[in-house]
Design an enzyme around this catalytic site. Structure first.
Site, mmCIF file in Angstrom:
data_model
loop_
_atom_site.group_PDB
_atom_site.id
_atom_site.type_symbol
_atom_site.label_atom_id
_atom_site.label_comp_id
_atom_site.label_asym_id
_atom_site.label_seq_id
_atom_site.Cartn_x
_atom_site.Cartn_y
_atom_site.Cartn_z
ATOM 1 N N ASP A 1 0.633 -1.204 0.353
ATOM 2 C CA ASP A 1 0.262 -0.649 0.294
ATOM 3 C C ASP A 1 0.837 1.342 0.449
ATOM 4 O OD1 ASP A 1 -3.326 -1.130 0.124
ATOM 5 O OD2 ASP A 1 -1.641 -1.932 2.001
ATOM 6 N N ASP B 1 -10.834 -5.485 -0.220
ATOM 7 C CA ASP B 1 -9.573 -5.128 0.436
ATOM 8 C C ASP B 1 -10.192 -4.342 1.925
ATOM 9 O OD1 ASP B 1 -7.263 -3.642 2.245
ATOM 10 O OD2 ASP B 1 -6.451 -2.918 0.527
HETATM 11 C C1 DX5 Z 1 -6.473 0.634 3.314
HETATM 12 C C2 DX5 Z 1 -5.738 -0.757 2.743
HETATM 13 C C3 DX5 Z 1 -5.738 -2.278 3.671
HETATM 14 C C4 DX5 Z 1 -5.120 -2.523 4.740
HETATM 15 C C5 DX5 Z 1 -6.446 -3.453 4.800
HETATM 16 O O1 DX5 Z 1 -6.246 1.482 3.171
HETATM 17 O O2 DX5 Z 1 -5.634 -0.817 1.143
HETATM 18 O O3 DX5 Z 1 -5.006 -2.815 2.486
HETATM 19 O O4 DX5 Z 1 -4.159 -2.549 5.361
HETATM 20 O O5 DX5 Z 1 -5.578 -3.765 6.304
HETATM 21 P P1 DX5 Z 1 -7.041 -4.933 6.977
HETATM 22 O O6 DX5 Z 1 -6.564 -6.009 6.642
HETATM 23 O O7 DX5 Z 1 -6.369 -4.379 8.214
HETATM 24 O O8 DX5 Z 1 -8.288 -4.012 6.847
#
Ligand code: DX5
Length: 226
Positions: free
Chosen positions: A35, A174
């Site tokens: 990310d 996601d």
């Molecule tokens: C949020 C990101 C995600 C995040 C997901 O903006 O794009 O990839 O890291 O995290 P979890 O799985 O903890 O919701």
């Protein structure tokens, strides 16, 4: 539906021992999400292309750019950052770009799979005209920017509609994915599941991946029986 894949996102990995964290999961991952945030499109910031110099992995990367107006030059900084890494996908946000098509074409010209993401409040209609330009669509299931948020189940309506429109498209979700929400997303039609805190905050990261896979399998079996 295309193959189901679990994609760990390194956002909530321990950045002080990133390499070690990645080693723990790479044998169980088809893709690894990185990310990137700019503190403009989202209220959070990460390192930019230099982050790709901080680790190595045999797993291809899924780059999720939560960045306002990514230019061709900016995209190139990631492509050139570390030639030992394989960037498989680059995802840009529809909401962040005046001309998403131009950037998607540029990504494709560089041999990388172009993907477009939409945030929870963005209707699917906004990207219907790009669907032939992309090989994957990311339906965000939390507001982009932070790990550890709650899965927004109403986003499944977009996943269902997209799966009806494009039976063979890779549909990624996601945000808030765990062993309870993964089956909901798969049932709606998602096949690429990005997971960060459920994996990296777990003592047994490989076990967390397996739990998600099992939740999908158990769910599919149940569905089959019913
Ligand atoms: C949020 C990101 C995600 C995040 C997901 O903006 O794009 O990839 O890291 O995290 P979890 O799985 O903890 O919701």
């Amino acid at each position: 539906m295309p193959k189901i894949k679990i994609v760990p996102s390194i956002l909530s990995a321990n950045q002080h021992k990133l390499q070690e964290e990645i080693k723990d999961i790479e044998d169980y991952s088809d893709l690894l999400q990185v990310d990137i945030m700019d503190n403009k499109f989202v209220p959070n910031i990460t390192q930019q292309a230099e982050l790709l110099k901080k680790f190595s992995t045999k797993v291809p990367l899924d780059m999720h750019l939560m960045v306002k107006e990514p230019t061709q030059e900016y995209i190139k900084t990631f492509i050139n950052a570390n030639k030992k890494l394989k960037i498989k996908n680059i995802t840009i946000h529809y909401e962040a770009c005046k001309n998403p098509e131009k950037i998607l074409d540029f990504i494709k010209k560089n041999g990388i799979i172009p993907c477009v993401a939409i945030s929870p409040k963005t209707p699917l209609d906004k990207i219907k005209k790009f669907l032939d330009k992309v090989d994957m669509v990311l339906i965000m299931t939390v507001e982009p920017g932070f790990s550890g948020q709650k899965f927004i189940e109403s986003c499944m309506e977009k996943v269902r509609e997209l799966r009806r429109l494009k039976p063979d498209l890779d549909i990624e979700v996601d945000g808030g994915i765990n062993d309870k929400t993964a089956p909901i997303a798969v049932k709606a039609g998602a096949n690429i599941l990005v997971v960060s805190s459920f994996i990296f905050k777990s003592k047994n990261k490989a076990g967390a991946i397996k739990r998600i896979m099992d939740s999908i399998t158990n769910f599919s079996e149940q569905k089959y029986i019913n």
